[in-house]
Design an enzyme around this catalytic site. Structure first.
Site, PDB file in Angstrom:
ATOM      1  N   ASP A 107       1.077  -5.943   1.204  1.00  0.00           N
ATOM      2  CA  ASP A 107       1.471  -5.536  -0.135  1.00  0.00           C
ATOM      3  C   ASP A 107       3.003  -5.568  -0.179  1.00  0.00           C
ATOM      4  O   ASP A 107       3.658  -5.725   0.858  1.00  0.00           O
ATOM      5  CB  ASP A 107       0.936  -4.131  -0.408  1.00  0.00           C
ATOM      6  CG  ASP A 107       1.438  -3.541  -1.704  1.00  0.00           C
ATOM      7  OD1 ASP A 107       1.320  -4.219  -2.740  1.00  0.00           O
ATOM      8  OD2 ASP A 107       1.975  -2.419  -1.672  1.00  0.00           O
TER       9      ASP A 107
ATOM     10  N   ASP B  81       5.545  -3.483  -2.908  1.00  0.00           N
ATOM     11  CA  ASP B  81       6.188  -2.207  -3.229  1.00  0.00           C
ATOM     12  C   ASP B  81       5.595  -1.074  -2.404  1.00  0.00           C
ATOM     13  O   ASP B  81       4.380  -0.838  -2.426  1.00  0.00           O
ATOM     14  CB  ASP B  81       6.029  -1.895  -4.715  1.00  0.00           C
ATOM     15  CG  ASP B  81       6.835  -2.837  -5.583  1.00  0.00           C
ATOM     16  OD1 ASP B  81       8.062  -2.896  -5.407  1.00  0.00           O
ATOM     17  OD2 ASP B  81       6.241  -3.523  -6.432  1.00  0.00           O
TER      18      ASP B  81
END
Length: 226
Positions: free
Chosen positions: A20, A22
């Site tokens: 991922d 953020d």
């Protein structure tokens, strides 16, 4: 005074790594919270509830959930995106993220993010991180996290089965997406929420190491020491 026992090193082996962005590679929390707070104030929305539930979720899904009745969700999401793309101050990489990315094989790494491609490029650049060659962004899929579509697409693009991959995620929606895809998932940072059974947790990558091995048949594996 009791002295805590040293943590036992944990090893996970895979053929591909799916990150991922953020909260997982990039610490953009101050920017995210600032933008959502301003957006919520502009439209009289509950900023605390938005911040509690929006991490890891596509922005348009959060806008759709909280938008005032009759609002044009697409227009509001575009407005929010424009705000996000000009805010980069304070965006930094998680400790150890740059070093880890630099040693992993480029053809075995993917970024799977709820941001669109433009925002992903901006935030990775602001954090000084190289963008992986394989990227699955919000504009390339139909269903956002916690749906597994993004992670399944990334595994397919890298040519591996879900069981052969490893996900690093920071938010409950992303962790749920990785697990729903049938991929072993490692939780990163302080915002993971209660973890499902079997999900390991790391604070960041400062103590994570990776080694690569290739067997006689030419099959490469990556071993992580967490």
């Amino acid at each position: 005074m009791a002295i805590p026992a040293p943590a036992v090193p944990r090893t996970l082996t895979c053929r591909a790594v799916l990150f991922d962005m953020d909260g997982t590679l990039v610490d953009s929390t101050p920017v995210v919270e600032q933008v959502w707070s301003e957006f919520a104030a502009r439209y009289g929305l509950d900023s605390a509830e938005i911040l509690r539930t929006s991490h890891g979720v596509q922005a348009i899904d959060t806008v759709r959930r909280f938008a005032p009745p009759g609002a044009d969700v697409e227009v509001l999401a575009a407005e929010l995106g424009a705000m996000e793309r000009v805010r980069t101050e304070g965006i930094v990489p998680l400790p150890g993220a740059a070093e880890l990315l630099s040693i992993l094989p480029g053809d075995a790494v993917a970024l799977v993010t709820s941001a669109d491609r433009a925002l992903a490029d901006i935030r990775m650049d602001a954090a000084g991180l190289a963008m992986p060659a394989t990227v699955v962004t919000a504009d390339l899929i139909t269903h956002g996290k916690p749906h597994p579509e993004g992670y399944l697409r990334a595994a397919e693009l890298l040519g591996v089965e879900p069981a052969e991959a490893l996900v690093f995620e920071d938010a409950p929606a992303g962790i749920a997406a990785g697990l729903a895809a049938g991929i072993r998932t490692v939780a990163v940072g302080p915002n993971t929420g209660p973890l499902p059974n079997g999900v390991l947790h790391i604070n960041d990558y400062s103590s994570v190491s990776a080694t690569m091995e290739t067997d006689a048949a030419g099959s490469r594996t990556i071993s992580f020491l967490l």
